[in-house]
Design a protein around this motif. Structure first.
Motif, PDB file in Angstrom:
ATOM      1  N   ILE A  27     104.284  25.377 -11.810  1.00 41.37           N
ATOM      2  CA  ILE A  27     105.500  25.801 -12.499  1.00 41.37           C
ATOM      3  C   ILE A  27     105.423  27.305 -12.666  1.00 41.37           C
ATOM      4  CG2 ILE A  27     106.849  25.696 -14.624  1.00 41.37           C
ATOM      5  CD1 ILE A  27     105.821  22.867 -15.022  1.00 41.37           C
ATOM      6  N   ARG A  28     106.414  27.988 -12.128  1.00 39.22           N
ATOM      7  CA  ARG A  28     106.480  29.442 -12.268  1.00 39.22           C
ATOM      8  C   ARG A  28     107.131  29.763 -13.600  1.00 39.22           C
ATOM      9  NH1 ARG A  28     109.981  30.207  -7.923  1.00 39.22           N
ATOM     10  NH2 ARG A  28     109.749  28.050  -7.310  1.00 39.22           N
ATOM     11  N   ASN A  29     106.413  30.503 -14.449  1.00 40.37           N
ATOM     12  CA  ASN A  29     106.851  30.742 -15.825  1.00 40.37           C
ATOM     13  C   ASN A  29     107.714  31.969 -15.981  1.00 40.37           C
ATOM     14  OD1 ASN A  29     106.972  30.165 -18.564  1.00 40.37           O
ATOM     15  ND2 ASN A  29     105.161  31.366 -19.026  1.00 40.37           N
ATOM     16  N   GLY A  30     107.855  32.772 -14.972  1.00 38.36           N
ATOM     17  CA  GLY A  30     108.752  33.909 -15.108  1.00 38.36           C
ATOM     18  C   GLY A  30     108.069  35.246 -15.188  1.00 38.36           C
ATOM     19  N   GLY A  33     104.224  36.717 -14.953  1.00 40.44           N
ATOM     20  CA  GLY A  33     103.365  36.314 -13.853  1.00 40.44           C
ATOM     21  C   GLY A  33     102.479  35.116 -14.142  1.00 40.44           C
ATOM     22  N   THR A  34     102.590  34.546 -15.344  1.00 37.67           N
ATOM     23  CA  THR A  34     101.805  33.370 -15.683  1.00 37.67           C
ATOM     24  C   THR A  34     102.239  32.194 -14.818  1.00 37.67           C
ATOM     25  OG1 THR A  34     101.563  34.103 -17.970  1.00 37.67           O
ATOM     26  CG2 THR A  34     101.215  31.766 -17.554  1.00 37.67           C
ATOM     27  N   ILE A  35     101.266  31.432 -14.329  1.00 40.90           N
ATOM     28  CA  ILE A  35     101.546  30.245 -13.510  1.00 40.90           C
ATOM     29  C   ILE A  35     100.870  29.045 -14.164  1.00 40.90           C
ATOM     30  CG2 ILE A  35     101.226  29.150 -11.272  1.00 40.90           C
ATOM     31  CD1 ILE A  35     101.151  31.979 -10.060  1.00 40.90           C
ATOM     32  N   TRP A  36     101.607  27.968 -14.279  1.00 43.13           N
ATOM     33  CA  TRP A  36     101.068  26.724 -14.824  1.00 43.13           C
ATOM     34  C   TRP A  36     100.837  25.756 -13.677  1.00 43.13           C
ATOM     35  CZ3 TRP A  36     105.308  25.835 -19.068  1.00 43.13           C
ATOM     36  CH2 TRP A  36     105.232  26.858 -20.009  1.00 43.13           C
ATOM     37  N   TRP A  37      99.616  25.266 -13.552  1.00 46.75           N
ATOM     38  CA  TRP A  37      99.257  24.297 -12.517  1.00 46.75           C
ATOM     39  C   TRP A  37      99.108  22.916 -13.145  1.00 46.75           C
ATOM     40  CZ3 TRP A  37      99.197  25.515  -7.482  1.00 46.75           C
ATOM     41  CH2 TRP A  37      99.086  26.861  -7.145  1.00 46.75           C
ATOM     42  N   PHE A  38      99.557  21.906 -12.426  1.00 47.75           N
ATOM     43  CA  PHE A  38      99.336  20.508 -12.800  1.00 47.75           C
ATOM     44  C   PHE A  38      98.587  19.852 -11.660  1.00 47.75           C
ATOM     45  CE2 PHE A  38     103.060  21.443 -15.361  1.00 47.75           C
ATOM     46  CZ  PHE A  38     102.733  20.842 -16.563  1.00 47.75           C
ATOM     47  N   ARG A  39      97.464  19.206 -11.996  1.00 49.12           N
ATOM     48  CA  ARG A  39      96.683  18.497 -10.982  1.00 49.12           C
ATOM     49  C   ARG A  39      96.439  17.065 -11.448  1.00 49.12           C
ATOM     50  NH1 ARG A  39      94.332  23.598 -11.447  1.00 49.12           N
ATOM     51  NH2 ARG A  39      94.759  24.899  -9.646  1.00 49.12           N
ATOM     52  N   PHE A  40      96.838  16.131 -10.624  1.00 49.70           N
ATOM     53  CA  PHE A  40      96.684  14.705 -10.920  1.00 49.70           C
ATOM     54  C   PHE A  40      95.214  14.332 -10.952  1.00 49.70           C
ATOM     55  CE2 PHE A  40      96.229  10.359  -9.331  1.00 49.70           C
ATOM     56  CZ  PHE A  40      97.041   9.662 -10.208  1.00 49.70           C
ATOM     57  N   MET A  41      94.785  13.669 -12.029  1.00 45.22           N
ATOM     58  CA  MET A  41      93.412  13.178 -12.147  1.00 45.22           C
ATOM     59  C   MET A  41      93.396  11.652 -11.975  1.00 45.22           C
ATOM     60  SD  MET A  41      91.961  16.076 -12.695  1.00 45.22           S
ATOM     61  CE  MET A  41      90.305  15.741 -13.206  1.00 45.22           C
ATOM     62  N   GLU A  51      97.215  29.993 -15.420  1.00 43.84           N
ATOM     63  CA  GLU A  51      96.670  31.145 -14.713  1.00 43.84           C
ATOM     64  C   GLU A  51      97.335  32.403 -15.287  1.00 43.84           C
ATOM     65  OE1 GLU A  51      97.283  32.373 -10.262  1.00 43.84           O
ATOM     66  OE2 GLU A  51      96.169  30.485 -10.366  1.00 43.84           O
ATOM     67  N   ARG A  52      96.528  33.250 -15.938  1.00 46.58           N
ATOM     68  CA  ARG A  52      97.057  34.436 -16.615  1.00 46.58           C
ATOM     69  C   ARG A  52      96.594  35.696 -15.883  1.00 46.58           C
ATOM     70  NH1 ARG A  52      94.985  34.381 -22.257  1.00 46.58           N
ATOM     71  NH2 ARG A  52      93.018  34.137 -21.174  1.00 46.58           N
ATOM     72  N   PRO A  53      97.513  36.486 -15.358  1.00 47.84           N
ATOM     73  CA  PRO A  53      97.138  37.680 -14.590  1.00 47.84           C
ATOM     74  C   PRO A  53      96.223  38.610 -15.382  1.00 47.84           C
ATOM     75  CG  PRO A  53      99.501  37.299 -14.479  1.00 47.84           C
ATOM     76  CD  PRO A  53      98.948  36.349 -15.502  1.00 47.84           C
ATOM     77  N   GLY A  54      95.095  38.970 -14.765  1.00 46.76           N
ATOM     78  CA  GLY A  54      94.170  39.906 -15.388  1.00 46.76           C
ATOM     79  C   GLY A  54      93.322  39.314 -16.499  1.00 46.76           C
ATOM     80  N   GLU A  55      93.439  38.014 -16.746  1.00 47.40           N
ATOM     81  CA  GLU A  55      92.661  37.355 -17.798  1.00 47.40           C
ATOM     82  C   GLU A  55      92.087  36.047 -17.268  1.00 47.40           C
ATOM     83  OE1 GLU A  55      94.372  37.232 -21.739  1.00 47.40           O
ATOM     84  OE2 GLU A  55      96.015  38.504 -21.041  1.00 47.40           O
ATOM     85  N   GLU A  56      91.198  35.467 -18.053  1.00 46.65           N
ATOM     86  CA  GLU A  56      90.609  34.185 -17.690  1.00 46.65           C
ATOM     87  C   GLU A  56      91.650  33.069 -17.818  1.00 46.65           C
ATOM     88  OE1 GLU A  56      86.752  31.637 -19.181  1.00 46.65           O
ATOM     89  OE2 GLU A  56      86.803  33.801 -19.534  1.00 46.65           O
ATOM     90  N   SER A  57      91.636  32.135 -16.886  1.00 43.37           N
ATOM     91  CA  SER A  57      92.564  31.005 -16.951  1.00 43.37           C
ATOM     92  C   SER A  57      92.183  30.063 -18.086  1.00 43.37           C
ATOM     93  CB  SER A  57      92.544  30.231 -15.636  1.00 43.37           C
ATOM     94  OG  SER A  57      93.097  30.991 -14.596  1.00 43.37           O
TER      95      SER A  57
END
Length: 118
Positions: A27-30, A33-41, A51-57
């Motif tokens: 999901i593109r948050n706008g 530049g933050t990006i949200w990932w979803f992964r099926f477990m 995912e935060r640009p320039g910082e730890e996810s």
């Protein structure tokens, strides 16, 4: 926190979501530049990465606690333990007015708009 966020968001606003396959979506948050990932477990758990640009996810899990048929999942007891005596808010409408009212304003402030779903 969460109630304030929920009652200010537009439930009809589309999210830009890219599905890469059956198990991974983004999901593109706008603007920032933050990006949200979803992964099926598995059928009751998704991994979420922010995912935060320039910082730890940041990573956490989205666990299903109640199935569509009303039965509890294997995550139910952990959820109950975590929530303790906290009361949970559930919205049964997309009405912004009703969400705002149920987040602390008197119900009468919605007036006839609430009955009309507005």
């Amino acid at each position: 926190g969460m109630v304030i966020v929920a009652n200010t968001k537009n439930p009809d606003h589309p999210m830009d979501t890219d599905f890469f396959n059956r198990t991974t979506a983004r999901i593109r948050n706008g603007g920032d530049g933050t990006i949200w990932w979803f992964r099926f477990m598995d059928s009751n758990r998704w991994e979420r990465e922010i995912e935060r640009p320039g910082e730890e996810s940041w990573y956490y899990y989205l666990d299903r606690v109640i199935a569509q048929n009303g039965s509890a999942s294997e995550h139910w007891e952990n959820f109950r333990s975590h929530m303790g005596r906290t009361k949970i808010r559930v919205w049964t409408t997309g009405s912004r007015c009703m969400r705002t009212c149920s987040a602390g304003k008197p119900w009468r402030t919605c007036g006839s708009r609430a009955a009309a779903g507005g």
